[in-house]
Write a protein that holds these residues in place. Structure first.
Motif, PDB file in Angstrom:
ATOM      1  N   VAL A  47       8.683  46.754 -17.227  1.00  0.00           N
ATOM      2  CA  VAL A  47       8.674  45.993 -15.973  1.00  0.00           C
ATOM      3  C   VAL A  47       7.778  46.681 -14.942  1.00  0.00           C
ATOM      4  N   SER A  48       7.910  47.997 -14.838  1.00  0.00           N
ATOM      5  CA  SER A  48       7.081  48.750 -13.894  1.00  0.00           C
ATOM      6  C   SER A  48       5.607  48.640 -14.261  1.00  0.00           C
ATOM      7  N   GLY A  49       5.310  48.761 -15.555  1.00  0.00           N
ATOM      8  CA  GLY A  49       3.919  48.631 -16.008  1.00  0.00           C
ATOM      9  C   GLY A  49       3.358  47.247 -15.729  1.00  0.00           C
ATOM     10  N   ALA A  50       4.159  46.213 -15.976  1.00  0.00           N
ATOM     11  CA  ALA A  50       3.710  44.843 -15.704  1.00  0.00           C
ATOM     12  C   ALA A  50       3.480  44.645 -14.205  1.00  0.00           C
ATOM     13  N   ALA A  51       4.397  45.144 -13.383  1.00  0.00           N
ATOM     14  CA  ALA A  51       4.233  45.014 -11.928  1.00  0.00           C
ATOM     15  C   ALA A  51       2.985  45.768 -11.471  1.00  0.00           C
ATOM     16  N   TYR A  52       2.743  46.934 -12.046  1.00  0.00           N
ATOM     17  CA  TYR A  52       1.554  47.713 -11.687  1.00  0.00           C
ATOM     18  C   TYR A  52       0.276  46.968 -12.062  1.00  0.00           C
ATOM     19  N   LEU A  53       0.221  46.439 -13.286  1.00  0.00           N
ATOM     20  CA  LEU A  53      -0.974  45.715 -13.726  1.00  0.00           C
ATOM     21  C   LEU A  53      -1.222  44.471 -12.887  1.00  0.00           C
ATOM     22  N   VAL A  54      -0.171  43.729 -12.599  1.00  0.00           N
ATOM     23  CA  VAL A  54      -0.333  42.525 -11.769  1.00  0.00           C
ATOM     24  C   VAL A  54      -0.790  42.933 -10.377  1.00  0.00           C
ATOM     25  N   ASN A  55      -0.224  44.017  -9.837  1.00  0.00           N
ATOM     26  CA  ASN A  55      -0.591  44.477  -8.506  1.00  0.00           C
ATOM     27  C   ASN A  55      -2.035  44.969  -8.447  1.00  0.00           C
ATOM     28  N   GLU A  56      -2.510  45.589  -9.502  1.00  0.00           N
ATOM     29  CA  GLU A  56      -3.865  46.139  -9.503  1.00  0.00           C
ATOM     30  C   GLU A  56      -4.931  45.125  -9.909  1.00  0.00           C
ATOM     31  N   GLU A  57      -4.594  44.186 -10.778  1.00  0.00           N
ATOM     32  CA  GLU A  57      -5.597  43.268 -11.314  1.00  0.00           C
ATOM     33  C   GLU A  57      -5.531  41.876 -10.696  1.00  0.00           C
ATOM     34  N   VAL A  58      -4.350  41.328 -10.561  1.00  0.00           N
ATOM     35  CA  VAL A  58      -4.213  39.923 -10.151  1.00  0.00           C
ATOM     36  C   VAL A  58      -4.110  39.781  -8.632  1.00  0.00           C
ATOM     37  N   VAL A  59      -3.283  40.586  -8.001  1.00  0.00           N
ATOM     38  CA  VAL A  59      -3.007  40.429  -6.570  1.00  0.00           C
ATOM     39  C   VAL A  59      -4.265  40.555  -5.703  1.00  0.00           C
ATOM     40  N   PRO A  60      -5.148  41.537  -5.927  1.00  0.00           N
ATOM     41  CA  PRO A  60      -6.355  41.571  -5.078  1.00  0.00           C
ATOM     42  C   PRO A  60      -7.209  40.305  -5.192  1.00  0.00           C
ATOM     43  N   ARG A  61      -7.326  39.775  -6.392  1.00  0.00           N
ATOM     44  CA  ARG A  61      -8.117  38.546  -6.573  1.00  0.00           C
ATOM     45  C   ARG A  61      -7.473  37.359  -5.871  1.00  0.00           C
ATOM     46  N   THR A  62      -6.152  37.209  -6.052  1.00  0.00           N
ATOM     47  CA  THR A  62      -5.481  36.058  -5.445  1.00  0.00           C
ATOM     48  C   THR A  62      -5.411  36.188  -3.921  1.00  0.00           C
ATOM     49  N   ASN A  63      -5.264  37.420  -3.405  1.00  0.00           N
ATOM     50  CA  ASN A  63      -5.300  37.603  -1.950  1.00  0.00           C
ATOM     51  C   ASN A  63      -6.680  37.250  -1.403  1.00  0.00           C
ATOM     52  N   ASN A  64      -7.715  37.603  -2.156  1.00  0.00           N
ATOM     53  CA  ASN A  64      -9.081  37.251  -1.757  1.00  0.00           C
ATOM     54  C   ASN A  64      -9.241  35.732  -1.740  1.00  0.00           C
ATOM     55  N   LEU A  65      -8.720  35.064  -2.767  1.00  0.00           N
ATOM     56  CA  LEU A  65      -8.796  33.600  -2.809  1.00  0.00           C
ATOM     57  C   LEU A  65      -7.988  32.968  -1.671  1.00  0.00           C
ATOM     58  N   SER A  66      -6.860  33.574  -1.333  1.00  0.00           N
ATOM     59  CA  SER A  66      -6.054  33.082  -0.217  1.00  0.00           C
ATOM     60  C   SER A  66      -6.817  33.227   1.095  1.00  0.00           C
ATOM     61  N   GLU A  67      -7.513  34.350   1.265  1.00  0.00           N
ATOM     62  CA  GLU A  67      -8.320  34.552   2.471  1.00  0.00           C
ATOM     63  C   GLU A  67      -9.464  33.536   2.529  1.00  0.00           C
ATOM     64  N   LYS A  68     -10.070  33.237   1.373  1.00  0.00           N
ATOM     65  CA  LYS A  68     -11.138  32.231   1.338  1.00  0.00           C
ATOM     66  C   LYS A  68     -10.593  30.858   1.720  1.00  0.00           C
TER      67      LYS A  68
END
Length: 191
Positions: A93-114
């Motif tokens: 669970v920690s590894g999955a949360a880390y990967l999502v936080n490092e790989e997915v969240v920055p991209r989706t936050n960028n898309l949200s800002e766009k």
């Protein structure tokens, strides 16, 4: 199920601002929904470990209430052996949360800002005063913003204000291979 509840609670915290975008600033509903959808991975990262913790606590409480832990120990299984699968899954669970936080969240936050920038452009087309008010809703980015420049420089910025185009507490690290390393520190800057 708890994870869904956490995500709904976190979305409802921002619901007032999202509704204000639709009603007051006449931002299209599709853009607001797009911004909301892009924020879900961030809420997932925050809620998933908590949901797992509560699920484990509820499961262990149920096992204890039904005396199943005593039965497992009576069969000769130690308490450490009972905890091994729980700890293993918590690492996953920690590894999955880390990967999502490092790989997915920055991209989706960028898309949200766009999407938010699109909303500002739509508001600007309709009403210049509404666009200014919408610009005020954009928060100042605080925390530690770290990124690599187009060359060999790395930037660390503590506060970034897009509306005034200013930065505070800036650290620039130049790691050019042909020159000695250089560190530039500034209290504030503009771009």
């Amino acid at each position: 199920m708890f994870l869904v509840g956490v995500i709904v609670i976190m979305l409802s915290v921002n619901l007032n601002q999202d509704i204000e975008l639709i009603i007051r600033y006449k931002v299209p509903v599709e853009l607001v929904i797009e911004m909301i959808v892009y924020r879900i991975p961030e809420f997932f990262v925050l809620g998933f470990p908590v949901a797992y913790l509560i699920a484990v606590l509820l499961a262990l409480a149920k096992l204890s209430r039904n005396f199943e832990i005593i039965a497992i120990k009576a069969c000769g299984t130690s308490g450490k052996r009972i905890l091994i699968p729980i700890l293993f899954i918590s690492l996953l669970v920690s590894g999955a949360a880390y990967l999502v936080n490092e790989e997915v969240v920055p991209r989706t936050n960028n898309l949200s800002e766009k999407a938010k920038e699109k909303a500002k452009e739509k508001a600007k087309e309709k009403d210049d005063d509404a666009a200014k008010k919408l610009q005020e809703l954009t928060p100042v980015t605080t925390g530690r913003l770290t990124f690599k420049g187009v060359d060999t420089r790395f930037f660390m910025i503590k506060t970034l204000d897009k509306s005034t185009k200013t930065m505070r507490e800036i650290l620039i690290y130049d790691s050019s291979p042909d020159k000695p390393f250089k560190i530039i520190a500034a209290k504030k800057g503009r771009w």
